[in-house]
Enzyme design. Structure first.
Site, PDB file in Angstrom:
ATOM      1  N   GLU A   1       0.857  -1.193   0.000  1.00  0.00           N
ATOM      2  CA  GLU A   1       0.000   0.000   0.000  1.00  0.00           C
ATOM      3  C   GLU A   1       0.886   1.234   0.000  1.00  0.00           C
ATOM      4  O   GLU A   1       2.054   1.152   0.368  1.00  0.00           O
ATOM      5  CB  GLU A   1      -0.829   0.065   1.297  1.00  0.00           C
ATOM      6  CG  GLU A   1      -1.772  -1.057   1.455  1.00  0.00           C
ATOM      7  CD  GLU A   1      -2.409  -1.065   2.841  1.00  0.00           C
ATOM      8  OE1 GLU A   1      -2.272  -0.066   3.588  1.00  0.00           O
ATOM      9  OE2 GLU A   1      -3.038  -2.073   3.158  1.00  0.00           O
TER      10      GLU A   1
ATOM     11  N   LYS B   1       2.204   4.637   1.618  1.00  0.00           N
ATOM     12  CA  LYS B   1       2.302   5.155   2.979  1.00  0.00           C
ATOM     13  C   LYS B   1       1.976   6.643   2.904  1.00  0.00           C
ATOM     14  O   LYS B   1       2.745   7.432   2.340  1.00  0.00           O
ATOM     15  CB  LYS B   1       3.711   4.929   3.528  1.00  0.00           C
ATOM     16  CG  LYS B   1       3.844   5.327   4.974  1.00  0.00           C
ATOM     17  CD  LYS B   1       5.168   4.838   5.533  1.00  0.00           C
ATOM     18  CE  LYS B   1       5.271   5.029   7.015  1.00  0.00           C
ATOM     19  NZ  LYS B   1       5.034   6.376   7.491  1.00  0.00           N
TER      20      LYS B   1
ATOM     21  N   ASP C   1       1.450  10.410   4.098  1.00  0.00           N
ATOM     22  CA  ASP C   1       2.220  11.216   5.046  1.00  0.00           C
ATOM     23  C   ASP C   1       1.319  12.245   5.720  1.00  0.00           C
ATOM     24  O   ASP C   1       1.301  13.417   5.350  1.00  0.00           O
ATOM     25  CB  ASP C   1       3.375  11.902   4.302  1.00  0.00           C
ATOM     26  CG  ASP C   1       4.386  12.467   5.276  1.00  0.00           C
ATOM     27  OD1 ASP C   1       4.318  12.131   6.468  1.00  0.00           O
ATOM     28  OD2 ASP C   1       5.247  13.250   4.844  1.00  0.00           O
TER      29      ASP C   1
ATOM     30  N   TYR D   1      -6.947   0.189   7.480  1.00  0.00           N
ATOM     31  CA  TYR D   1      -6.856  -0.911   8.449  1.00  0.00           C
ATOM     32  C   TYR D   1      -8.174  -1.013   9.196  1.00  0.00           C
ATOM     33  O   TYR D   1      -8.610  -0.047   9.818  1.00  0.00           O
ATOM     34  CB  TYR D   1      -5.706  -0.588   9.414  1.00  0.00           C
ATOM     35  CG  TYR D   1      -5.330  -1.655  10.412  1.00  0.00           C
ATOM     36  CD1 TYR D   1      -5.487  -3.007  10.151  1.00  0.00           C
ATOM     37  CD2 TYR D   1      -4.784  -1.289  11.639  1.00  0.00           C
ATOM     38  CE1 TYR D   1      -5.112  -3.971  11.079  1.00  0.00           C
ATOM     39  CE2 TYR D   1      -4.392  -2.238  12.580  1.00  0.00           C
ATOM     40  CZ  TYR D   1      -4.570  -3.573  12.280  1.00  0.00           C
ATOM     41  OH  TYR D   1      -4.197  -4.511  13.205  1.00  0.00           O
TER      42      TYR D   1
ATOM     43  N   LYS E   1      10.646   3.421   3.192  1.00  0.00           N
ATOM     44  CA  LYS E   1      10.612   4.874   2.980  1.00  0.00           C
ATOM     45  C   LYS E   1      11.303   5.237   1.665  1.00  0.00           C
ATOM     46  O   LYS E   1      12.416   4.760   1.395  1.00  0.00           O
ATOM     47  CB  LYS E   1      11.329   5.602   4.124  1.00  0.00           C
ATOM     48  CG  LYS E   1      10.740   5.325   5.499  1.00  0.00           C
ATOM     49  CD  LYS E   1       9.378   5.945   5.698  1.00  0.00           C
ATOM     50  CE  LYS E   1       9.437   7.382   5.985  1.00  0.00           C
ATOM     51  NZ  LYS E   1       9.319   7.878   7.287  1.00  0.00           N
TER      52      LYS E   1
ATOM     53  N   CYS F   1      25.619  47.038  -8.391  1.00  0.00           N
ATOM     54  CA  CYS F   1      24.227  46.587  -8.438  1.00  0.00           C
ATOM     55  C   CYS F   1      23.896  46.093  -9.849  1.00  0.00           C
ATOM     56  O   CYS F   1      24.117  46.817 -10.827  1.00  0.00           O
ATOM     57  CB  CYS F   1      23.293  47.733  -8.048  1.00  0.00           C
ATOM     58  SG  CYS F   1      21.557  47.291  -8.224  1.00  0.00           S
TER      59      CYS F   1
ATOM     60  N   CYS G   1      21.186  48.735 -11.324  1.00  0.00           N
ATOM     61  CA  CYS G   1      21.415  50.156 -11.602  1.00  0.00           C
ATOM     62  C   CYS G   1      22.896  50.512 -11.670  1.00  0.00           C
ATOM     63  O   CYS G   1      23.252  51.641 -12.000  1.00  0.00           O
ATOM     64  CB  CYS G   1      20.727  51.015 -10.546  1.00  0.00           C
ATOM     65  SG  CYS G   1      21.546  50.940  -8.952  1.00  0.00           S
TER      66      CYS G   1
ATOM     67  N   CYS H   1      22.299  47.597  -2.271  1.00  0.00           N
ATOM     68  CA  CYS H   1      22.471  48.688  -3.234  1.00  0.00           C
ATOM     69  C   CYS H   1      21.998  49.967  -2.555  1.00  0.00           C
ATOM     70  O   CYS H   1      20.851  50.052  -2.117  1.00  0.00           O
ATOM     71  CB  CYS H   1      21.639  48.421  -4.484  1.00  0.00           C
ATOM     72  SG  CYS H   1      21.482  49.897  -5.508  1.00  0.00           S
TER      73      CYS H   1
ATOM     74  N   CYS I   1      17.269  53.102  -8.243  1.00  0.00           N
ATOM     75  CA  CYS I   1      17.430  51.699  -8.631  1.00  0.00           C
ATOM     76  C   CYS I   1      16.044  51.103  -8.919  1.00  0.00           C
ATOM     77  O   CYS I   1      15.188  51.056  -8.019  1.00  0.00           O
ATOM     78  CB  CYS I   1      18.131  50.969  -7.478  1.00  0.00           C
ATOM     79  SG  CYS I   1      18.384  49.230  -7.795  1.00  0.00           S
TER      80      CYS I   1
HETATM   81  S1  IVH Z   1      -0.731   0.471   8.868  1.00  0.00           S
HETATM   82  C1  IVH Z   1      -0.179  -1.441  13.079  1.00  0.00           C
HETATM   83  N1  IVH Z   1      -0.876   1.554   6.495  1.00  0.00           N
HETATM   84  O1  IVH Z   1       2.456   5.337   9.057  1.00  0.00           O
HETATM   85  C2  IVH Z   1       0.162  -0.681  11.867  1.00  0.00           C
HETATM   86  N2  IVH Z   1       0.005   2.864   8.263  1.00  0.00           N
HETATM   87  O2  IVH Z   1       5.019   5.066  10.390  1.00  0.00           O
HETATM   88  C3  IVH Z   1      -0.885   0.231  11.454  1.00  0.00           C
HETATM   89  N3  IVH Z   1       0.601   5.158   7.596  1.00  0.00           N
HETATM   90  O3  IVH Z   1       1.209   5.211  12.318  1.00  0.00           O
HETATM   91  C4  IVH Z   1      -0.469   1.173  10.434  1.00  0.00           C
HETATM   92  N4  IVH Z   1       0.007   4.988   5.492  1.00  0.00           N
HETATM   93  O4  IVH Z   1       0.003   6.731  10.622  1.00  0.00           O
HETATM   94  C5  IVH Z   1      -0.510   1.735   7.766  1.00  0.00           C
HETATM   95  N5  IVH Z   1      -1.104   2.370   4.336  1.00  0.00           N
HETATM   96  C6  IVH Z   1      -0.750   2.562   5.610  1.00  0.00           C
HETATM   97  C7  IVH Z   1      -0.229   3.782   6.078  1.00  0.00           C
HETATM   98  C8  IVH Z   1       0.152   3.900   7.413  1.00  0.00           C
HETATM   99  C9  IVH Z   1       0.492   5.779   6.415  1.00  0.00           C
HETATM  100  C10 IVH Z   1       1.149   5.780   8.819  1.00  0.00           C
HETATM  101  C11 IVH Z   1       0.381   5.492  10.083  1.00  0.00           C
HETATM  102  C12 IVH Z   1       1.376   4.840  10.994  1.00  0.00           C
HETATM  103  C13 IVH Z   1       2.669   5.356  10.433  1.00  0.00           C
HETATM  104  C14 IVH Z   1       3.840   4.498  10.819  1.00  0.00           C
END
Ligand code: IVH
Length: 686
Positions: free
Chosen positions: A125, A127, A129, A238, A324, A425, A428, A443, A449
């Site tokens: 999946e 991640k 931010d 989740y 990451k 400058c 100018c 300047c 200028c």
């Molecule tokens: S699963 C028990 N899935 O990343 C694990 N977390 O660095 C439950 N996050 O605290 C997290 N995208 O806030 C999961 N597709 C994703 C996510 C995700 C972002 C965040 C989440 C977690 C943090 C951990």
């Protein structure tokens, strides 16, 4: 006798103690202050070192160690410092909200996979931010929305969460379990983040460094209307609870999608590390087209029974791991260094780059700050340089490639040629000056200028000054080119036919400009004083001066000593004011402005409306939900208090908003000065 062991051990024990402290602070700065000080990678490296050291010294086990708990965003931190005083209900999580272990390479992913049962399916999946959120549904109704908090209990921010259109308040189906929890990430989409920062820039409020910080600040606001206006979104990833449908994670998310939840389509079941790596490669590029920020991939064991068997460590599940993405930086060619001259004459070097994609935007210019910065990195045109967007909004140059590297187009062209800052400058030709102790070259040709002239006019017409609509940057530039504008007084000599004769400007827009100019004649004296653009005389200082000197004539004859008696006016500002009135060209301009009918007189200082804050020195810090900083300043003064800029022993209390500066906070803590929330403050004033 000398105890050899303790002698050898001591430095490592000390390192252990220091790392605990450092990581605890880093957690605090990341989760509570929204001001990360370490990169994720640095954090992980330090955490691993701490784990190793703790394994070496089991006698130093401490349940409070950062290795034993996740970071906390709760209002009261481990330091006992009350940060926000927010009125959110704190609720214990039904299942602890854990974090994920991070990985950065194929090898680390392989190490993780090796520990799993053979042949497992892995769900990949994105991640997201943002901030994690836990949504509780009872009989299909959203009843709580909890932040992660310290992992054990979180803040119930349900009113703010209800502003997110994609989160259902109620699910009307008859196959819904009695209770379930959906976890996901709250985000501020890029477009809304940029709009919000633009507004904040206009209001001269501190900018959010990235969408994550903006989302976090927004989620903790007390005013759901403001939250709704900012436009948060959420992705859910989740589902947990008793007797839920499906035997795999993938099935559960599909069910949640059917129930109407916002589940990303970028989910894939993989069967090998090769497939995982292909997913990573694809999304590392493709994520730049997504409307929200992502910083990696999450890998999860698909089968729920296998997840149960694998279980958890103190902080993370063994059945999931994050990968990451590498930090967003790029190597690109520095084509040329150009120089930008600001309204006050400061000359800033700008890197003109071969365009590169960074965090979803095309970058072709980045600041080089000043001469010392360029010299310290030994940067010259023709070098390949690293550009980073990091947390900041303006891209910066962080280094350069080795000149011998063949990737580098670095032109031996420049070999041996040391960089030197221009002596004159670029606009100018005047000889630049560098005041001792300052990093900037300036300047001095204020009146001749072009960017300084145009900059002064732009400042004069800006919203907080004379607020003349229709006279934007481009129009000012055009009028300057045509010789219609050479200084601020020329604005009041503009005639309809002169304006309408310009290309792009018809009679209607010409009339609008003239109406705006006419309306500016009613702008109060304090703002006129600010609009003049006297160096270092900002909006607030201008107000204070105008209160004391309620006519321009009285101000003109004020001495530096007299001016220094005004609150917030130091010798430097006083001298700038005196010098301004010594310059005959300024006196001529002022004379023309007076004849044009501008307000050069104001009312004497208003008497305070109450003395509730009499004798108190109050510092305002951070950003607020109910009123602007300016409004709070006015309230303090109207109630007999004094608004001061920096925290000292004499500070009575700090009116503390969101994102308060960490230095102020530390100082307040050291001096034992109270932080008052805006709600408490408003309550005190009734
Ligand atoms: S699963 C028990 N899935 O990343 C694990 N977390 O660095 C439950 N996050 O605290 C997290 N995208 O806030 C999961 N597709 C994703 C996510 C995700 C972002 C965040 C989440 C977690 C943090 C951990």
């Amino acid at each position: 006798m000398l105890d050899l062991f303790s002698e050898i051990e001591e430095p490592e024990r000390e390192e252990l103690r220091n790392l605990r402290k450092e990581l605890e602070e880093a957690n605090y700065k990341y989760y509570v202050l929204n001001m990360p000080t370490l990169s994720d990678r640095e954090f992980d490296e330090k955490m691993h070192r701490l784990q190793d050291l703790e394994a070496m010294f089991p006698d130093m086990f401490d349940p409070k160690s950062p290795t034993q708990h996740v970071g906390s965003d709760l209002a009261v931190t481990g330091y006992g410092l009350r940060v926000t005083g927010k009125g959110f209900e704190q609720v214990k999580h039904k299942y602890p909200m854990l974090s994920l272990a991070n990985s950065y390479s194929r090898e680390e992913i392989e190490d993780w996979v090796r520990k799993l049962p053979s042949g497992v399916e892995i769900v990949c999946e994105l991640k997201y931010d943002g901030l994690s959120i836990s949504l509780w549904y009872e009989h299909g109704v959203l009843v709580k929305a909890l932040t992660r908090g310290d992992g054990q209990q979180g803040d119930n921010v349900i009113d703010n969460i209800k502003t997110i259109p994609s989160i259902p308040w109620k699910i009307e189906r008859n196959d819904i379990p009695e209770f379930f929890e959906l976890r996901g990430e709250v985000l501020l989409p890029w477009a809304n983040f940029e709009r919000l920062n633009k507004e904040r820039e206009e209001q001269e409020e501190p900018l959010f460094a990235n969408p994550r910080n903006a989302a976090s600040g927004t989620l903790k606001l007390q005013d759901p209307r403001e939250v709704a206006r900012r436009g948060l979104d959420a992705y859910l990833y989740y589902m947990l609870g008793e007797n839920l449908p499906g035997s795999t994670h993938f099935e559960r998310l599909s069910v949640a999608r059917e129930w109407g939840f916002h589940i990303s389509d970028a989910i894939k079941v993989c069967h090998s590390v090769d497939e995982v790596m292909a997913y990573i490669a694809y999304w590392d590029t493709e994520r730049k087209n997504l409307p929200v920020a992502t910083d990696g991939i999450v890998l999860k064991v698909n089968n729920l029974a296998q997840q149960d068997e694998l279980g958890y460590t103190a902080k993370t599940p063994r059945w999931a791991i994050a990968y990451k993405f590498p930090a967003e930086k790029q190597l690109t060619l520095l084509k040329e260094i150009t120089y930008q001259v600001g309204r006050t004459g400061v000359v800033t070097p700008v890197a003109n780059l071969e365009p590169v994609q960074l965090s979803g935007t095309m970058v072709q210019r980045a600041t080089l700050h000043n001469e010392d910065f360029i010299k310290s990195l030994d940067i010259r045109p023709g070098d390949r340089v690293w550009v980073e967007k990091g947390g900041e909004i303006i891209p910066k140059i962080t280094g350069r490639a080795d000149r011998n590297d063949e990737m580098s187009a670095t032109a031996s062209l420049n070999d041996g040629m040391m960089y030197s800052f221009p002596t004159n400058c670029p606009e100018c030709g005047a000889e630049l000056v560098r005041v001792e102790g300052e990093a900037a070259w300036r300047c001095p040709n204020e009146a001749g200028c072009p960017p300084q002239i145009k900059g002064k006019i732009e400042h004069f017409v800006s919203r907080k000054a004379m607020d003349i609509e229709g006279l934007g940057e481009e129009t000012i530039d055009l009028f300057y080119q045509k010789g219609l504008l050479r200084n601020i007084a020329d604005i009041y000599d503009l005639r309809l036919e002169d304006i309408a004769a310009q290309e792009r400007l018809g009679e209607k827009s010409a009339q609008n400009i003239l109406d705006g100019i006419e309306a500016s004649k009613k702008v109060a004296w304090a703002r006129v004083l600010f609009a003049l653009g006297i160096r270092m005389v900002g909006e607030t200082t201008a107000k204070k001066i105008a209160r004391k000197y309620n006519t321009i004539d009285s101000l003109q004859w004020a001495t530096t000593e007299q001016l220094c008696a005004i609150e917030d006016v130091g010798p430097q500002i006083a001298e700038n004011i005196v010098k301004y009135f010594e310059d005959i060209r300024n006196l001529e301009i002022l004379d023309r402005l007076r004849k044009a009918g501008l307000q050069m007189e104001g009312e004497a200082a208003p008497e305070p409306t109450s003395d509730k804050l009499a004798g108190l020195s109050i510092v305002i810090s951070g950003t607020f939900a109910h009123h602007s900083r300016d409004e709070y300043k006015a309230m303090i003064e109207a109630n007999g208090g004094k608004n001061v800029g920096s925290v000292s022993k004499k500070t009575s209390f700090i009116l503390a908003g969101e994102n308060m500066g960490p230095e102020k906070r530390k100082k307040a803590e050291d001096l034992g000065i109270r932080l008052m929330t805006e709600d408490e403050f408003l309550e005190m004033l009734d």
